[in-house]
Design a protein around this motif. Sequence first.
Motif, mmCIF file in Angstrom:
data_model
loop_
_atom_site.group_PDB
_atom_site.id
_atom_site.type_symbol
_atom_site.label_atom_id
_atom_site.label_comp_id
_atom_site.label_asym_id
_atom_site.label_seq_id
_atom_site.Cartn_x
_atom_site.Cartn_y
_atom_site.Cartn_z
ATOM 1 N N GLN A 271 0.863 -1.184 0.000
ATOM 2 C CA GLN A 271 0.000 0.000 0.000
ATOM 3 C C GLN A 271 0.897 1.231 0.000
ATOM 4 O OE1 GLN A 271 -3.260 0.184 -0.212
ATOM 5 N NE2 GLN A 271 -3.829 2.200 0.544
ATOM 6 N N LYS A 272 1.154 1.759 -1.188
ATOM 7 C CA LYS A 272 2.077 2.877 -1.358
ATOM 8 C C LYS A 272 3.456 2.490 -0.813
ATOM 9 C CE LYS A 272 -1.677 6.240 -1.335
ATOM 10 N NZ LYS A 272 -2.298 7.418 -0.677
ATOM 11 N N ASP A 273 3.866 3.072 0.334
ATOM 12 C CA ASP A 273 5.203 2.781 0.865
ATOM 13 C C ASP A 273 5.184 1.735 1.973
ATOM 14 O OD1 ASP A 273 6.156 4.778 -0.814
ATOM 15 O OD2 ASP A 273 5.920 6.331 0.715
ATOM 16 N N VAL A 274 4.004 1.239 2.326
ATOM 17 C CA VAL A 274 3.854 0.343 3.466
ATOM 18 C C VAL A 274 3.506 -1.070 2.991
ATOM 19 C CG1 VAL A 274 2.559 -0.116 5.583
ATOM 20 C CG2 VAL A 274 3.087 2.244 4.942
ATOM 21 N N LEU A 275 4.201 -2.057 3.531
ATOM 22 C CA LEU A 275 3.908 -3.447 3.208
ATOM 23 C C LEU A 275 2.930 -3.997 4.243
ATOM 24 C CD1 LEU A 275 4.411 -5.934 1.468
ATOM 25 C CD2 LEU A 275 6.407 -6.452 2.898
ATOM 26 N N LEU A 276 1.741 -4.379 3.783
ATOM 27 C CA LEU A 276 0.705 -4.937 4.645
ATOM 28 C C LEU A 276 0.674 -6.451 4.494
ATOM 29 C CD1 LEU A 276 -2.200 -2.410 3.839
ATOM 30 C CD2 LEU A 276 -0.524 -2.285 5.719
ATOM 31 N N LEU A 277 0.820 -7.143 5.614
ATOM 32 C CA LEU A 277 0.832 -8.599 5.597
ATOM 33 C C LEU A 277 -0.266 -9.132 6.506
ATOM 34 C CD1 LEU A 277 4.667 -9.303 5.946
ATOM 35 C CD2 LEU A 277 3.329 -9.109 3.850
ATOM 36 N N ASN A 278 -1.017 -10.090 6.000
ATOM 37 C CA ASN A 278 -2.011 -10.788 6.809
ATOM 38 C C ASN A 278 -1.787 -12.280 6.604
ATOM 39 O OD1 ASN A 278 -4.361 -12.020 7.871
ATOM 40 N ND2 ASN A 278 -5.562 -10.177 7.523
ATOM 41 N N PRO A 279 -1.324 -12.990 7.645
ATOM 42 C CA PRO A 279 -1.030 -14.416 7.476
ATOM 43 C C PRO A 279 -2.260 -15.302 7.452
ATOM 44 C CG PRO A 279 -0.622 -13.758 9.736
ATOM 45 C CD PRO A 279 -0.950 -12.494 8.982
ATOM 46 N N GLY A 280 -3.471 -14.716 7.604
ATOM 47 C CA GLY A 280 -4.688 -15.517 7.636
ATOM 48 C C GLY A 280 -4.800 -16.281 8.945
ATOM 49 N N SER A 281 -5.575 -17.346 8.920
ATOM 50 C CA SER A 281 -5.765 -18.176 10.108
ATOM 51 C C SER A 281 -4.967 -19.467 9.976
ATOM 52 C CB SER A 281 -7.246 -18.517 10.296
ATOM 53 O OG SER A 281 -7.407 -19.545 11.259
ATOM 54 N N VAL A 282 -4.171 -19.774 10.986
ATOM 55 C CA VAL A 282 -3.333 -20.972 10.947
ATOM 56 C C VAL A 282 -4.173 -22.253 10.997
ATOM 57 C CG1 VAL A 282 -2.976 -21.062 13.446
ATOM 58 C CG2 VAL A 282 -1.251 -22.034 11.907
ATOM 59 N N THR A 283 -5.413 -22.134 11.444
ATOM 60 C CA THR A 283 -6.301 -23.299 11.489
ATOM 61 C C THR A 283 -7.365 -23.272 10.393
ATOM 62 O OG1 THR A 283 -7.733 -22.167 13.067
ATOM 63 C CG2 THR A 283 -6.025 -23.619 13.974
ATOM 64 N N GLY A 284 -7.421 -22.174 9.639
ATOM 65 C CA GLY A 284 -8.484 -22.025 8.648
ATOM 66 C C GLY A 284 -9.821 -21.717 9.284
ATOM 67 N N ALA A 285 -9.783 -21.081 10.454
ATOM 68 C CA ALA A 285 -11.010 -20.790 11.202
ATOM 69 C C ALA A 285 -11.945 -19.860 10.429
ATOM 70 C CB ALA A 285 -10.653 -20.162 12.556
ATOM 71 N N TRP A 286 -13.222 -19.993 10.711
ATOM 72 C CA TRP A 286 -14.247 -19.209 10.024
ATOM 73 C C TRP A 286 -14.179 -17.729 10.413
ATOM 74 C CZ3 TRP A 286 -17.997 -16.093 12.103
ATOM 75 C CH2 TRP A 286 -18.978 -15.628 11.228
ATOM 76 N N SER A 287 -14.463 -16.887 9.421
ATOM 77 C CA SER A 287 -14.812 -15.478 9.661
ATOM 78 C C SER A 287 -15.631 -15.027 8.469
ATOM 79 C CB SER A 287 -13.559 -14.599 9.836
ATOM 80 O OG SER A 287 -13.097 -14.149 8.592
ATOM 81 N N PHE A 288 -16.095 -13.775 8.479
ATOM 82 C CA PHE A 288 -16.990 -13.298 7.422
ATOM 83 C C PHE A 288 -16.338 -13.292 6.041
ATOM 84 C CE2 PHE A 288 -18.722 -11.360 11.309
ATOM 85 C CZ PHE A 288 -20.041 -11.792 11.216
ATOM 86 N N VAL A 289 -15.031 -13.073 5.980
ATOM 87 C CA VAL A 289 -14.343 -12.997 4.676
ATOM 88 C C VAL A 289 -13.197 -14.005 4.582
ATOM 89 C CG1 VAL A 289 -14.955 -10.590 4.263
ATOM 90 C CG2 VAL A 289 -12.867 -11.115 5.534
ATOM 91 N N ALA A 290 -13.228 -15.032 5.407
ATOM 92 C CA ALA A 290 -12.116 -15.987 5.473
ATOM 93 C C ALA A 290 -11.977 -16.810 4.203
ATOM 94 C CB ALA A 290 -12.309 -16.927 6.659
ATOM 95 N N SER A 291 -10.748 -17.218 3.903
ATOM 96 C CA SER A 291 -10.506 -18.137 2.792
ATOM 97 C C SER A 291 -10.905 -19.559 3.176
ATOM 98 C CB SER A 291 -9.030 -18.113 2.384
ATOM 99 O OG SER A 291 -8.239 -18.792 3.349
ATOM 100 N N GLY A 292 -10.827 -19.854 4.486
ATOM 101 C CA GLY A 292 -11.130 -21.202 4.958
ATOM 102 C C GLY A 292 -9.954 -22.149 4.890
ATOM 103 N N ASN A 293 -8.822 -21.672 4.372
ATOM 104 C CA ASN A 293 -7.632 -22.503 4.255
ATOM 105 C C ASN A 293 -6.574 -22.077 5.268
ATOM 106 O OD1 ASN A 293 -8.425 -24.151 1.975
ATOM 107 N ND2 ASN A 293 -8.165 -22.338 0.704
ATOM 108 N N PRO A 294 -6.022 -23.003 6.043
ATOM 109 C CA PRO A 294 -4.969 -22.676 7.007
ATOM 110 C C PRO A 294 -3.758 -22.061 6.297
ATOM 111 C CG PRO A 294 -5.847 -24.870 7.409
ATOM 112 C CD PRO A 294 -6.397 -24.422 6.093
ATOM 113 N N SER A 295 -3.142 -21.068 6.922
ATOM 114 C CA SER A 295 -2.038 -20.371 6.252
ATOM 115 C C SER A 295 -1.129 -19.674 7.250
ATOM 116 C CB SER A 295 -2.598 -19.343 5.260
ATOM 117 O OG SER A 295 -3.454 -18.430 5.921
ATOM 118 N N PHE A 296 0.049 -19.283 6.770
ATOM 119 C CA PHE A 296 0.995 -18.455 7.524
ATOM 120 C C PHE A 296 1.970 -17.822 6.548
ATOM 121 C CE2 PHE A 296 2.969 -22.660 7.439
ATOM 122 C CZ PHE A 296 4.293 -22.382 7.128
ATOM 123 N N ILE A 297 2.776 -16.874 7.028
ATOM 124 C CA ILE A 297 3.727 -16.145 6.182
ATOM 125 C C ILE A 297 5.115 -16.185 6.815
ATOM 126 C CG2 ILE A 297 4.424 -13.791 5.479
ATOM 127 C CD1 ILE A 297 1.493 -13.197 4.917
#
Length: 208
Positions: free
Chosen positions: A139-165
């Motif tokens: 985002q312009k000069d800032v790097l935004l990182l979201n590792p998601g949910s390590v368990t793939g837990a539910w949320s309103f916009v979740a991918s549903g797949n466990p993940s990390f960075i």
Amino acid sequence: MIKLLAIGDSHLPRRAKSVPDQIIKKLEQLVEIEKFDYTFFTGDVVNAPKFMNFLNLITKRNLFVVIGNMDYYGGNRDAPVYRNLNISMRNNNNLIIGLTHGHQISPRGDHSQLELIAIEKSFNILISGHTHKEEIFLQKDVLLLNPGSVTGAWSFVASGNPSFITLNIIEETGEINVVLYQYDIRAANLKDLKSYFVFKNNKIRHKY
């Protein structure tokens, strides 16, 4: 080189019963030669002492944890809202990595609001969670990182797949190599997405 892990939103044991074996095995593989220097946990641990102990074991220095909106049900109530790490780079430049859960953002995961937080707090990289939607976004000069949910837990916009960075930061060159690991539940395979950035003149840019 500094080796970092960004991970979080486990929601154990309320929205998920365990961290998938495939995720644990991949993390073990990544530290076979050398542990992570630092781990950033985006909050919503809820109650997961076994997993948090595992993260401590694969981290050499500090495990940074922030409070999530669901952590009031678990043992993470005293964690702060923000954490940060200052890394000395070439020519005495400082790369500042910030961490927050992100439940103060509405609509959740909004890039512009995350950028404003990063600017206000002088973060070059901001790691956040809450959405359970993994992403790497400049985002312009800032790097935004979201590792998601390590368990793939539910949320309103979740991918549903466990993940990390993971991040590998090379202080001498300013290179920041980012890898998003995602376990595709339907295909039953672990895939990775690589991104390359450079920190120069207090700004982060795509390397290629």
